[in-house]
Design a protein around this motif. Structure first.
Motif, PDB file in Angstrom:
ATOM      1  N   GLY A   5       0.800  -1.215   0.000  1.00 25.98           N
ATOM      2  CA  GLY A   5       0.000   0.000   0.000  1.00 25.98           C
ATOM      3  C   GLY A   5       0.827   1.255   0.000  1.00 25.98           C
ATOM      4  N   VAL A   6       1.909   1.234   0.741  1.00 29.12           N
ATOM      5  CA  VAL A   6       2.734   2.435   0.789  1.00 29.12           C
ATOM      6  C   VAL A   6       3.358   2.679  -0.573  1.00 29.12           C
ATOM      7  CG1 VAL A   6       4.768   3.477   1.821  1.00 29.12           C
ATOM      8  CG2 VAL A   6       3.159   2.244   3.243  1.00 29.12           C
TER       9      VAL A   6
ATOM     10  N   GLY B  91       9.899   8.208   5.453  1.00 33.98           N
ATOM     11  CA  GLY B  91       9.543   7.557   4.186  1.00 33.98           C
ATOM     12  C   GLY B  91       8.037   7.443   4.014  1.00 33.98           C
ATOM     13  N   ILE B  92       7.345   7.116   5.094  1.00 29.04           N
ATOM     14  CA  ILE B  92       5.876   7.057   5.027  1.00 29.04           C
ATOM     15  C   ILE B  92       5.326   8.421   4.634  1.00 29.04           C
ATOM     16  CG2 ILE B  92       3.749   6.755   6.352  1.00 29.04           C
ATOM     17  CD1 ILE B  92       5.283   4.939   8.239  1.00 29.04           C
ATOM     18  N   GLU B  93       5.821   9.449   5.308  1.00 28.21           N
ATOM     19  CA  GLU B  93       5.298  10.794   5.040  1.00 28.21           C
ATOM     20  C   GLU B  93       5.616  11.240   3.612  1.00 28.21           C
ATOM     21  OE1 GLU B  93       3.219  12.278   6.898  1.00 28.21           O
ATOM     22  OE2 GLU B  93       3.396  10.905   8.598  1.00 28.21           O
ATOM     23  N   SER B  94       6.769  10.842   3.119  1.00 28.86           N
ATOM     24  CA  SER B  94       7.125  11.199   1.749  1.00 28.86           C
ATOM     25  C   SER B  94       6.139  10.579   0.759  1.00 28.86           C
ATOM     26  CB  SER B  94       8.545  10.727   1.448  1.00 28.86           C
ATOM     27  OG  SER B  94       8.879  10.974   0.108  1.00 28.86           O
ATOM     28  N   ARG B  95       5.813   9.320   0.982  1.00 29.71           N
ATOM     29  CA  ARG B  95       4.870   8.646   0.083  1.00 29.71           C
ATOM     30  C   ARG B  95       3.466   9.209   0.248  1.00 29.71           C
ATOM     31  NH1 ARG B  95       8.596   4.810   1.683  1.00 29.71           N
ATOM     32  NH2 ARG B  95       9.693   3.806  -0.041  1.00 29.71           N
ATOM     33  N   ALA B 123       4.871  17.198   4.767  1.00 29.97           N
ATOM     34  CA  ALA B 123       6.193  17.762   4.468  1.00 29.97           C
ATOM     35  C   ALA B 123       6.902  18.189   5.745  1.00 29.97           C
ATOM     36  CB  ALA B 123       6.042  18.953   3.518  1.00 29.97           C
ATOM     37  N   THR B 124       6.165  18.778   6.668  1.00 32.23           N
ATOM     38  CA  THR B 124       6.807  19.219   7.913  1.00 32.23           C
ATOM     39  C   THR B 124       7.081  18.023   8.830  1.00 32.23           C
ATOM     40  OG1 THR B 124       4.645  19.746   8.871  1.00 32.23           O
ATOM     41  CG2 THR B 124       5.832  21.539   7.838  1.00 32.23           C
ATOM     42  N   ARG B 125       6.217  17.014   8.761  1.00 34.57           N
ATOM     43  CA  ARG B 125       6.482  15.811   9.573  1.00 34.57           C
ATOM     44  C   ARG B 125       7.763  15.120   9.126  1.00 34.57           C
ATOM     45  NH1 ARG B 125       1.199  13.728   9.130  1.00 34.57           N
ATOM     46  NH2 ARG B 125       0.008  14.506  10.875  1.00 34.57           N
ATOM     47  N   MET B 126       7.977  15.087   7.818  1.00 36.33           N
ATOM     48  CA  MET B 126       9.211  14.471   7.309  1.00 36.33           C
ATOM     49  C   MET B 126      10.428  15.113   7.967  1.00 36.33           C
ATOM     50  SD  MET B 126       8.370  14.237   3.248  1.00 36.33           S
ATOM     51  CE  MET B 126      10.069  14.083   2.776  1.00 36.33           C
ATOM     52  N   VAL B 127      10.391  16.427   8.044  1.00 33.67           N
ATOM     53  CA  VAL B 127      11.507  17.159   8.666  1.00 33.67           C
ATOM     54  C   VAL B 127      11.579  16.820  10.154  1.00 33.67           C
ATOM     55  CG1 VAL B 127      12.398  19.451   9.206  1.00 33.67           C
ATOM     56  CG2 VAL B 127      11.383  19.015   6.961  1.00 33.67           C
ATOM     57  N   GLY B 128      10.428  16.717  10.790  1.00 27.02           N
ATOM     58  CA  GLY B 128      10.390  16.362  12.210  1.00 27.02           C
ATOM     59  C   GLY B 128      10.995  14.994  12.491  1.00 27.02           C
ATOM     60  N   PRO B 133      14.563  19.008   4.430  1.00 28.87           N
ATOM     61  CA  PRO B 133      13.358  19.537   3.783  1.00 28.87           C
ATOM     62  C   PRO B 133      13.429  19.392   2.266  1.00 28.87           C
ATOM     63  CG  PRO B 133      14.678  21.307   4.745  1.00 28.87           C
ATOM     64  CD  PRO B 133      15.297  20.028   5.180  1.00 28.87           C
ATOM     65  N   GLN B 134      12.347  18.928   1.684  1.00 27.28           N
ATOM     66  CA  GLN B 134      12.282  18.760   0.237  1.00 27.28           C
ATOM     67  C   GLN B 134      11.756  20.047  -0.399  1.00 27.28           C
ATOM     68  OE1 GLN B 134      13.350  15.735  -1.209  1.00 27.28           O
ATOM     69  NE2 GLN B 134      14.044  15.564   0.905  1.00 27.28           N
ATOM     70  N   PRO B 135      12.333  20.485  -1.512  1.00 26.93           N
ATOM     71  CA  PRO B 135      11.822  21.715  -2.130  1.00 26.93           C
ATOM     72  C   PRO B 135      10.413  21.566  -2.683  1.00 26.93           C
ATOM     73  CG  PRO B 135      13.552  20.727  -3.467  1.00 26.93           C
ATOM     74  CD  PRO B 135      13.515  19.958  -2.195  1.00 26.93           C
ATOM     75  N   LEU B 136      10.109  20.368  -3.165  1.00 27.76           N
ATOM     76  CA  LEU B 136       8.790  20.151  -3.760  1.00 27.76           C
ATOM     77  C   LEU B 136       8.200  18.839  -3.228  1.00 27.76           C
ATOM     78  CD1 LEU B 136       9.711  21.312  -7.365  1.00 27.76           C
ATOM     79  CD2 LEU B 136       7.999  22.396  -5.899  1.00 27.76           C
ATOM     80  N   PRO B 137       7.748  18.843  -1.990  1.00 27.75           N
ATOM     81  CA  PRO B 137       7.173  17.612  -1.423  1.00 27.75           C
ATOM     82  C   PRO B 137       5.967  17.162  -2.253  1.00 27.75           C
ATOM     83  CG  PRO B 137       7.466  19.303   0.259  1.00 27.75           C
ATOM     84  CD  PRO B 137       7.707  19.968  -1.059  1.00 27.75           C
TER      85      PRO B 137
END
Lengths: 150, 143
Positions: A5-6, B91-95, B123-128, B133-137
């Motif tokens: 899923g991910v 990784g979860i937040e990125s996806r 996007a902010t959670r990824m940083v957390g 930080p990604q320029p274009l999440p």
């Protein structure tokens, strides 16, 4: 069944449009692109995003403002993405002033970035094109991420 | 052509997956040894659970059958250390950000507004969780 899923989440851009709404013309200034804006409802939003980003990049470049150059790099990437979105004519479009306050210092930079982040989110909300909405929302999120970084 | 309901279904499938993985990551996180990480994992779990419920209700409102959760999901291949947990969570937040950006592109009105907020939060959670930080999440193809 093992569902990845991910992994399924990695989807590409889509150009589907849904329920177009009018761009926020209050955020723009009159320009030579008025006629083009009538033909392309997103032209005003795109020009506004370019103006905002150009201004942010210019102000981040001032000495002692953007420590480490994080925001300058961010806005350079954003401008390149906007250029691609706009096609060859983007850089030829006049960029009216962003209207953001041009006070010096890191604290003022954060204020400007936050204001721009919110405006980009608003432009994304109002964009007629789904692809442009995605780009503007991604730019807004990118600024938020940069602001949240230690 | 992707419909708004299709996009919301994709987002719901993503929330199911995120919740599953966060549940596992929570079990790998010590509240006493790494309280900040524990707090962030817990906060993310609660947020994704709320979004799963929101999306489920939204789809029911549209007369659609909400995508069910799968029995299991592929887990990130990261070590069960605090650093590994943070990497997996980022990784979860990125996806999820990719999915929310997809929803932004394929919806309008309140659904798009939600997706813009969710994208920003991801996007902010990824940083957390320790990622740069990604320029274009949600839009790595746009860079």
């Amino acid at each position: 069944m093992t569902a990845s899923g991910v992994a399924v989440l990695g989807l590409t851009a889509c150009t589907t449009d849904s329920s177009p709404t009018s761009p926020d013309t209050s955020a723009s200034t009159p320009s030579a692109t008025t006629q083009a804006a009538e033909e392309d409802p997103d032209r005003v939003a795109l020009d506004r995003a370019v103006a905002l980003t150009t201004d942010l990049l210019s102000q981040a470049g001032q000495p002692g403002v953007d420590i480490g150059g994080r925001f300058a790099a961010l806005h350079t990437t954003h401008l390149a993405a906007l250029d691609r979105a706009a096609g060859a004519s983007a850089s030829a479009s006049p960029s009216p002033g962003s209207g953001l306050p041009s006070l010096p210092g890191p604290r003022a930079l954060r204020k400007r970035e936050l204001a721009a982040q919110r405006e980009l989110a608003h432009l994304a909300q109002e964009a007629a094109s789904g692809a442009l909405a995605r780009l503007l929302a991604s730019m807004s999120a990118g600024i938020a991420a940069c602001l949240s970084a230690p | 052509m992707t419909t708004p309901v299709d996009a919301l279904q994709t987002a719901l499938a993503g929330e199911h997956a995120a919740l599953y993985v966060y549940g596992v990551l929570g079990a790998r996180t010590s509240q006493s040894a790494t309280p900040l990480l524990f707090e962030r994992i817990s906060e993310a779990y609660v947020a994704h659970r709320a979004w799963r419920d929101l999306l489920t209700n939204r789809l029911v409102d549209e007369g659609a059958e909400p995508t069910p959760a799968a029995p299991t999901y592929e887990l990130p291949d990261t070590p069960p250390t605090p650093a590994g947990v943070g990497l997996a969570a980022a990784g979860i937040e990125s996806r999820c950000a990719d999915t929310y950006a997809y929803v932004v592109a394929n919806t309008s009105g309140a659904d798009r507004s939600w997706a813009i907020g969710a994208l920003t939060r991801a996007a902010t959670r990824m940083v957390g969780f320790g990622a740069a930080p990604q320029p274009l999440p949600g839009g790595p193809d746009l860079a």
